[in-house]
Every structure is written in structure tokens, then in C-alpha cells.
Enzyme design. Structure first.
Site, mmCIF file in Angstrom:
data_model
loop_
_atom_site.group_PDB
_atom_site.id
_atom_site.type_symbol
_atom_site.label_atom_id
_atom_site.label_comp_id
_atom_site.label_asym_id
_atom_site.label_seq_id
_atom_site.Cartn_x
_atom_site.Cartn_y
_atom_site.Cartn_z
ATOM 1 N N CYS A 142 0.809 -1.224 0.000
ATOM 2 C CA CYS A 142 0.000 0.000 0.000
ATOM 3 C C CYS A 142 0.841 1.273 0.000
ATOM 4 O O CYS A 142 0.287 2.374 -0.047
ATOM 5 C CB CYS A 142 -0.941 0.000 1.194
ATOM 6 S SG CYS A 142 -1.841 -1.553 1.369
ATOM 7 N N HIS A 274 -2.818 8.511 5.441
ATOM 8 C CA HIS A 274 -3.113 7.188 4.872
ATOM 9 C C HIS A 274 -4.563 6.815 5.191
ATOM 10 O O HIS A 274 -5.283 6.331 4.327
ATOM 11 C CB HIS A 274 -2.144 6.163 5.441
ATOM 12 C CG HIS A 274 -2.155 4.842 4.751
ATOM 13 N ND1 HIS A 274 -1.935 4.695 3.400
ATOM 14 C CD2 HIS A 274 -2.364 3.586 5.223
ATOM 15 C CE1 HIS A 274 -2.000 3.412 3.071
ATOM 16 N NE2 HIS A 274 -2.260 2.717 4.166
ATOM 17 N N GLU A 285 -1.453 6.544 13.131
ATOM 18 C CA GLU A 285 -1.273 7.825 12.453
ATOM 19 C C GLU A 285 -1.414 9.001 13.407
ATOM 20 O O GLU A 285 -0.692 9.998 13.300
ATOM 21 C CB GLU A 285 -2.275 7.961 11.308
ATOM 22 C CG GLU A 285 -1.864 7.238 10.056
ATOM 23 C CD GLU A 285 -2.548 7.805 8.833
ATOM 24 O OE1 GLU A 285 -2.090 8.845 8.315
ATOM 25 O OE2 GLU A 285 -3.547 7.211 8.417
ATOM 26 N N LYS A 306 -9.582 8.217 1.532
ATOM 27 C CA LYS A 306 -10.062 6.839 1.387
ATOM 28 C C LYS A 306 -11.553 6.735 1.702
ATOM 29 O O LYS A 306 -12.206 5.769 1.336
ATOM 30 C CB LYS A 306 -9.238 5.892 2.248
ATOM 31 C CG LYS A 306 -7.822 5.673 1.711
ATOM 32 C CD LYS A 306 -7.088 4.615 2.486
ATOM 33 C CE LYS A 306 -5.720 4.325 1.868
ATOM 34 N NZ LYS A 306 -4.796 5.463 1.970
ATOM 35 N N HIS A 311 -9.600 1.883 -0.233
ATOM 36 C CA HIS A 311 -8.157 1.644 -0.213
ATOM 37 C C HIS A 311 -7.758 1.009 -1.543
ATOM 38 O O HIS A 311 -8.071 -0.149 -1.816
ATOM 39 C CB HIS A 311 -7.792 0.720 0.944
ATOM 40 C CG HIS A 311 -6.337 0.706 1.255
ATOM 41 N ND1 HIS A 311 -5.364 1.119 0.361
ATOM 42 C CD2 HIS A 311 -5.655 0.337 2.379
ATOM 43 C CE1 HIS A 311 -4.175 0.985 0.899
ATOM 44 N NE2 HIS A 311 -4.328 0.522 2.129
ATOM 45 N N PHE A 370 1.403 -3.258 4.605
ATOM 46 C CA PHE A 370 1.783 -4.587 5.065
ATOM 47 C C PHE A 370 3.290 -4.743 4.835
ATOM 48 O O PHE A 370 3.844 -4.219 3.880
ATOM 49 C CB PHE A 370 1.059 -5.665 4.244
ATOM 50 C CG PHE A 370 -0.338 -5.966 4.708
ATOM 51 C CD1 PHE A 370 -1.006 -5.154 5.599
ATOM 52 C CD2 PHE A 370 -1.010 -7.085 4.224
ATOM 53 C CE1 PHE A 370 -2.297 -5.447 6.016
ATOM 54 C CE2 PHE A 370 -2.310 -7.385 4.631
ATOM 55 C CZ PHE A 370 -2.951 -6.562 5.529
#
Length: 753
Positions: A142, A274, A285, A306, A311, A370
Site C-alpha cells: 500500500c 493514509h 497515524e 479513502k 483503499h 503490510f
């Protein structure tokens, strides 16, 4: 140090919130999201049905002719790429100076449902647009889209390209959806980042930014939209899927990006977060904001789009970078829609629900992934032309080697195998009885991660590096792979076929191609700049290139390069193809100054690298000029490089380590008639990225120790091959070739120190 300013002159995007940049921005301002229940009945098995899908009509209306026959991933990428080129007003550009760097998380299925090479989408876009410059496929899950923008900036600063398309793409795939559902990470309704963090929605789309130097953009009359002032990469070294709750890795990426841009936290006007909507990510975050900005954290607006698009995985960083450029251009911070009025925490400003006009000159765009990959981009309002320094030259050396192949584990065993003429073509490495990580981690790892960690440990030990924990925080890692873990991918796919509501979640966490690099970082405690390159057998050569750029830019003094791939044993071997093998090879790259400062003993110095698009296997007529062009375009220390090329073309001993591809022998003989040729294929078989790394290791070994595998040649092309493993004396230079058919061919020139 003020380097050449790099600006954005074109934007392209297609996602659930818009089919082009204008519509995308209008919907962001209006708070009009694109999340809706998935209509495909296959998804009815899941309780969570909301996602950000691109309407088919948005795609078909922008594609004609043969473009309409491409797979969905290529279609999305091509639409966004063409938009960016069109907005930039490009025409009559030098194709050889125009590159593409694409971020991607998922492998794309073909019409038969089989996985295509990760780099296939990138190659399609490059072919359709006529791009003959650098090509890199970045797969840091991501974080890939933002990562691609940063690497594109480097390619322009090093002089390899004048223009680079940088972006990301990913479609909505059933298997990935099942994996996130299995992790219980999906929200049953539209996601609400930072306020009601009950899960994420997946999305699909593509976005590109066109980057070029400010001086060239102005000279051709283009309008700079934003400046890519800096970027930072880091590794959490914490967990396969969960972010480090301390925010340490994310904060490090922001700080590195601001340092790269020559700015401070006081300069930042807006943060594009994000913001996935999962509890772990949103809490992390918030921690990053407080750690980085301190008392000012609540005064820096941050929002997540998002909640509009879902996502988009590998595209997310590029989608959000496009939004950040538009925020700069229009002086408006897009809101986080769906935000609860009574949400906690209340000490941060998440721009709830309504777009906010405000002065914005500096945007930080953050992405987390990830595998523990983090990226931060710093985008600024374009500044007038100014004086700048050239990208610095810093000599880099290879100081440690760690092979893990069927014939040998470790450099001592490899040297013995070469001298004994022992080959193990296609044999899998065995690590039975050996543990290179804490047992609690080791027993849960797949074979690819075990091989990569073993190779990394062995290379580190071979280098003699003994760094305190604090310095490990700045050690970089570049992981190279062609296909990632076949074991995890196969196991996950089988579980989905049996029951999509009971996926193998452990396998799912290792399906992303950067997972193995993350496992190496976690095991060795490395938190420096980290990325993953996926260009088939050319991946290791490109990874070395990225490592050298990190060192030249001062982002790291030590970078570990690791390449690993595995064969699927038990399947039929296609006739005429090299025997497939499994293996991992790591090597330590250091700045020459750092190596000398610790009295290290290098194997070889890196004189230069070159990468060109196309196929070496086209045949001798195409391969000869291609190899000659590759030699001409090797970049590095110009005086030393010129001497290296002269010696390669002269009568002094020289060694070429090739790929074994068709036409290669004739090409090498035409360009370098006095060079002896060999290859690593006999030692391990075709191990994709690991074969490219093994060739690099063998080149370094030949330079320091004067040994390399013998090669019998062939009756059709006799002579010119290495006949004995002991060369009599170390060679002065070794040219290492790599090739990813249909994508990239590479050449690396190594020299004696």
C-alpha cells in the site's frame, strides 16, 4: 544541499471518485464519495460489501481499438498515464529519456486466470506510449504508489531520464477481498477514517504524476503544478501486517522526507493521511502526528480521501499524491467525509466533512503498508528557477556476500562448489537444522522468507559489519523478487477456492511481494529506507541501482540488497527453457568511505549500471546493438568508467557473467571480443531475481578471489568461455548481465578496489 528542482507537470487519475483529475477534484470538494455495495454476486458471500469501484463505462469511454482488449489493470493504468502525458503537453520527446515507475500490490490475472508477471502492466503502458527510458516495478504493497514517485525523482536527478511517469494501479480482486475479510479488516458500510475506525473499504484505480526537471519544463513552456521537494522511506521492523503502534517507522519516514526537502515541520501546511479506517492504522497515524509535530500537531490539518475511493492498495499513494497536488494548486484541504461529530481524539484536526480553503505551500503525503513499509512525500508550491548542485557521486562497494542455493549455503561453500565443479541445477536449498531467526518467528515463516533471512545473515556476517542498534535504524534494504512466495500464494489461493470465508490468513499476509523484505527487516532490526523491486530476473540489478542511489543521495551508508525467488516443484518443465530453481542471494553495499572508516575489505566497487527496455532474446541482430547501447549508457564515476570500458574492449582479461539467453553469446563477442563468458545457471538453475543476484555475487568473487564457474559452452558457439574455475588472477573488471524478457535488460560493471 540544493539539488535540481523536480516538478509535476501532468496528472492522471481514474478511481471511484472520478474518471479524470477535474472530476476527481470536483467530487472531493463536494464531499461526494464513490463507495457503494459491490454488485457482483460473487461478493455476496461476504458480510462487508462496500468498495470503491470504477464504473465500466468510465473505462470503455476512454479506450478504443486494441486498448479495449487489455486486462482491467492495464486499462486503468493506460487511461491515467495518457491523461498525465496530455496535461503535460508533451510532444516530440526523446523516447530513450522517458521512463516509467509503477507501484503495484497485486499480481494481475490474465484471461485464463493465471498470474501475469508483476511488471506486465508497466510494460504494456510503456509500449503503448513509446517509452524507452528506465522501467521499475515497485511493490511495497500500500506504499507502492508514493514510493514510485520518490524513485522517479531519483532517476531524473541521476541523469538517467528527463521525464518519468510515476504512479500506481490495482484493480478490485476477489481473492484480495477475501483476504481482508478474513483479517476482519473490512467495514460493513462506507469507511469513516479517524472517527469511527471499524474497518476499511477496498477500492480500485490508477493514478500517475508526470515528473520532469523545472528548467526543462519551463524551457518547453509547461506549467509546473507542484514540486517534488523530497521523500522518505522507512521500515517498521515490527510485524507482517500490523503497524508499529509507537508510530516510530511512520515518524521516521516523515522526518527523512522533510530533511530531503530541506524543510522543517513548521513549514508543513497540510498532511494527506493514509487513513484506512482500521483501528490500528488510525491510532498509529495519530501517534505519528503527535511525535512529528509535537505541540503543533493539532494545528496541522490532516485528512483521508479513502472515505471517497476506498483503499486502492498499490495505487493509494499515487491517488493521494494527485489529491495533494490539487490541494496545493487550489489552496483547499479536502475533507475526511463521514466523520462523526463526537469522534475522539479531539486534539487533532482531521478536516471533518467539509473542504477547507486555506493557504497551502507544503503538503506531506503519507502511506503505510503490510510488511512494515512506510513512505512520505513532500510536495510544495513550485518555486522560481534557482541554482542547484549536481547529484553527488559517492563510490559504493560490495563488502559481503550471502548465497543460499542448492549447491551452497554461504560464500565459503559457494567457493568450494565452484572449485570442485559441483553443480546443483534446479535443486532447492536446504536449511534443515539451521535457524537464522528466533524460533518463534522461524517456525511460522514460509520458505522464501527463510532463504532470504539466511542469505541476509550470511552476507552481514561476511561483511564483518558490527553496528550498534542505533545505526541499524539507518541501514537500508532493497528486496528483489520476480514473483514472491509461490508457497504462500498457492496456499492462499487454494484456501479461497475451498471457502472464501475461511482464507488462510497467515498465507495472505505473505502474498504481498514485499512481505519477505519486511521479514528480513524485522529479524535483523533494520529500519532504514526500504523498498521492493519486481522486474523478473532483472530485479536484483535494478535493486543494486536503487541501493547505489540511496548511498549517493546520503540516505544511507549501508544498504542490504536481497533477492529471492522459488520454483514450483512438481510441475512440468517447459521444453527448451532453463531448469527452474529456488534460491536467495544477499550482498552488502556500503559507501566506500564507510567501508574504509571501519577498515572493511570490499570485494569490488560498483563502476556503473545501465538498464534498457526490450528483449536480449530477440536474437543476435537485435542483441548486439542493444548490448553496445547498454555499455554506452552505463553511468557512474565518469573517469573510472571510461577506463573500465576501454579495458573491457581492449586486450586485458575481462569477464562477462551472462544470463544464458539466446543471442547473448554473439552479442557479447561482438561488443567485447576479448572477454570470457560464463553464467550462474549451472549452480542453481533459473531462479529469476536470485539468479541475477548470484551473477553479481560471482562477479564480485572473481574480482577479489579470482574464481568463477567454468562454462562448457556449446558445439554451435565454441570458444570464448571460462574453461577453468581458477582464473589464475583476480580480474580487473566484471560485466554482469541480467534480463527480464519483454521488460528490462541490465548491465552492471564491477571493478577492483
Amino acid at each position: 544541499m540544493a539539488l535540481r528542482p523536480i516538478v509535476v507537470t501532468g496528472l492522471g487519475i481514474i478511481c471511484a471518485a472520478g474518471r479524470d483529475p477535474a472530476e476527481f477534484w470536483q467530487r472531493l470538494l463536494a464531499g461526494q464519495g464513490g463507495l457503494a455495495p459491490v454488485e457482483d454476486e460473487a461478493y455476496a458471500v461476504f458480510e462487508a460489501r462496500y468498495a470503491g469501484q470504477v464504473p465500466d463505462a468510465w473505462i470503455t469511454s476512454q479506450l478504443t481499438g486494441s486498448d479495449a482488449d487489455l486486462d482491467r489493470t492495464a486499462q486503468l493504468a493506460l487511461i491515467a498515464a495518457r491523461q498525465a502525458v496530455e496535461q503535460a503537453g508533451l510532444s516530440g520527446f526523446d523516447q530513450d529519456r522517458f521512463g516509467i515507475i509503477l507501484g503495484k500490490c497485486q499480481a494481475t490475472p490474465d484471461a485464463a486466470g493465471l498470474y501475469q508477471p508483476m511488471h506486465r502492466t508497466q510494460d504494456v503502458v510503456a509500449e503503448r506510449l513509446g517509452l524507452g527510458g528506465p522501467r521499475i516495478l515497485v511493490s511495497t504493497a500500500c506504499a507502492a504508489g508514493g514510493n514510485a514517485v520518490g524513485l522517479a525523482k531519483d532517476k531524473i536527478l541521476t541523469g538517467e531520464a528527463d521525464i518519468v511517469l510515476a504512479g500506481g494501479v490495482d484493480p478490485l480482486l476477489f481473492g484480495t477481498y477475501a483476504g481482508f475479510a478474513g483479517l476482519q479488516a473490512l467495514s460493513t458500510g462506507p469507511c469513516r477514517p479517524y472517527s469511527h475506525s471499524d474497518g476499511l473499504n477496498l477500492g480500485e484505480g490508477a493514478a500517475f504524476l508526470l515528473l520532469e526537471p523545472l528548467d526543462l519544463a519551463l524551457a518547453r513552456g509547461a506549467t509546473p503544478l507542484a514540486e517534488v521537494a523530497g521523500y522518505g522511506l522507512s521500515a517498521d521492523a515490527y510485524h507482517a501486517t500490523a503497524p508499529d503502534p509507537t508510530g516510530r517507522g511512520g515518524a521516521s519516514a516523515v522526518r527523512r522526507a522533510l530533511a530531503d526537502a530541506g524543510l522543517t515541520t513548521a513549514d508543513v501546511g497540510y498532511v494527506s493521511g493514509h487513513g484506512t479506517g482500521t483501528p490500528a492504522n488510525d491510532a498509529m497515524e495519530a501517534k505519528v502526528m503527535r511525535v512529528v509535530f509535537g505541540e503543533r500537531a493539532g494545528q496541522v490539518p490532516t485528512s483521508s480521501i479513502k472515505s471517497y475511493v476506498g483503499h486502492t492498495l498499490g495505487a493509494a499513494g499515487a491517488v493521494e499524491a494527485v489529491a495533494s497536488v490539487l490541494a496545493l494548486r487550489h489552496g483547499v484541504a479536502p475533507p475526511t467525509i463521514g466523520f462523526d461529530d463526537d469522534a475522539e481524539p479531539r486534539d487533532l484536526d482531521f478536516v471533518p466533512n467539509t473542504a477547507r480553503p486555506m493557504p497551502i505551500d507544503v503538503v506531506v503525503s503519507n502511506n503505510y503498508a503490510f510488511g512494515g513499509n512506510n513512505v512520505s512525500l513532500v510536495l510544495t508550491t513550485p518555486q522560481p528557477p534557482r541554482e542547484y548542485e549536481e547529484f553527488p557521486h559517492r563510490e559504493a562497494v560490495i563488502t559481503g556476500l550471502g548465497p543460499v542455493i542448492g549447491a551452497a549455503t554461504g560464500i565459503a561453500e559457494l567457493s568450494a562448489a565452484i572449485l570442485a565443479g559441483r553443480e546443483a541445477t534446479g535443486e532447492a536449498p536446504t536449511l534443515e537444522g539451521r535457524t537464522f531467526a528466533p524460533r518463534s518467528l522461524w517456525r511460522h515463516m514460509n520458505q522464501l522468507s527463510r532463504m532470504a533471512i539466511a542469505a541476509s545473515r550470511l552476507a552481514w556476517e561476511d561483511s564483518g559489519l558490527k553496528l550498534p542498534r542505533k545505526e541499524l535504524d539507518d541501514v537500508g534494504l532493497v528486496f528483489a523478487t520476480g514473483a514472491g512466495s509461490a508457497e504462500s500464494t498457492g496456499g492462499f489461493d487454494e484456501s479461497i477456492a475451498l471457502n472464501p470465508n475461511k482464507p488462510a490468513v497467515l498465507s495472505f499476509s505473505n502474498v504481498v511481494l514485499n512481505a519477505t523484505g519486511g521479514a528480513v527487516c524485522q529479524t535483523l532490526g533494520l529500519r532504514g529506507p526500504t523498498t521492493t523491486i519486481c522486474n523478473g530476473a532483472a530485479s536484483a540489478s535494478l535493486a543494486l541501482d536503487c541501493a547505489v542511489e540511496m548511498i549517493r543521495a546520503g540516505k544511507a551508508e549501508v544498504v542490504l540488497v536481497v533477492a529471492a525467488d522459488e520454483a514450483v516443484y512438481g510441475t512440468a518443465q517447459p521444453p527448451g527453457e532453463p531448469v527452474k530453481g529456488s534460491g536467495a542471494v544477499a550482498f552488502v553495499v556500503e559507501s566506500a568511505d564507510h567501508c574504509a572508516g571501519r577498515d572493511g575489505t570490499p570485494y569490488a566497487k560498483i563502476l556503473g549500471t545501465s538498464h534498457l527496455p526490450g528483449e536480449l532474446t530477440d536474437g543476435p541482430e537485435q542483441a548486439r546493438p542493444a548490448l553496445a547501447r547498454g555499455l554506452e549508457r552505463l553511468h557512474g564515476a565518469e573517469p573510472a568508467l571510461a577506463g573500465g570500458l576501454e579495458r573491457l574492449r581492449g586486450t586485458e582479461p575481462a569477464l562477462v557473467l551472462g544470463t544464458g539467453g539466446d543471442g547473448e553469446v554473439a552479442a557479447v563477442r561482438a561488443a567485447l571480443p576479448h572477454a570470457a563468458l560464463t553464467t550462474s545457471i549451472g549452480l542453481a538453475g533459473d531462479c529469476q531475481a536470485a539468479s541475477g543476484a548470484l551473477n553479481l555475487a560471482l562477479g564480485a568473487l572473481a574480482i577479489r578471489d579470482g574464481i568463477t564457474p567454468a562454462h562448457a559452452g556449446s558445439p554451435e558457439e565454441p570458444g570464448g568461455f571460462v574453461s577453468e574455475p581458477e582464473l589464475g588472477a583476480p580480474v580487473a573488471q566484471a560485466l554482469v548481465l541480467s534480463e527480464s524478457p519483454g521488460s528490462v535488460r541490465g548491465a552492471v560493471l564491477l571493478g577492483a578496489t
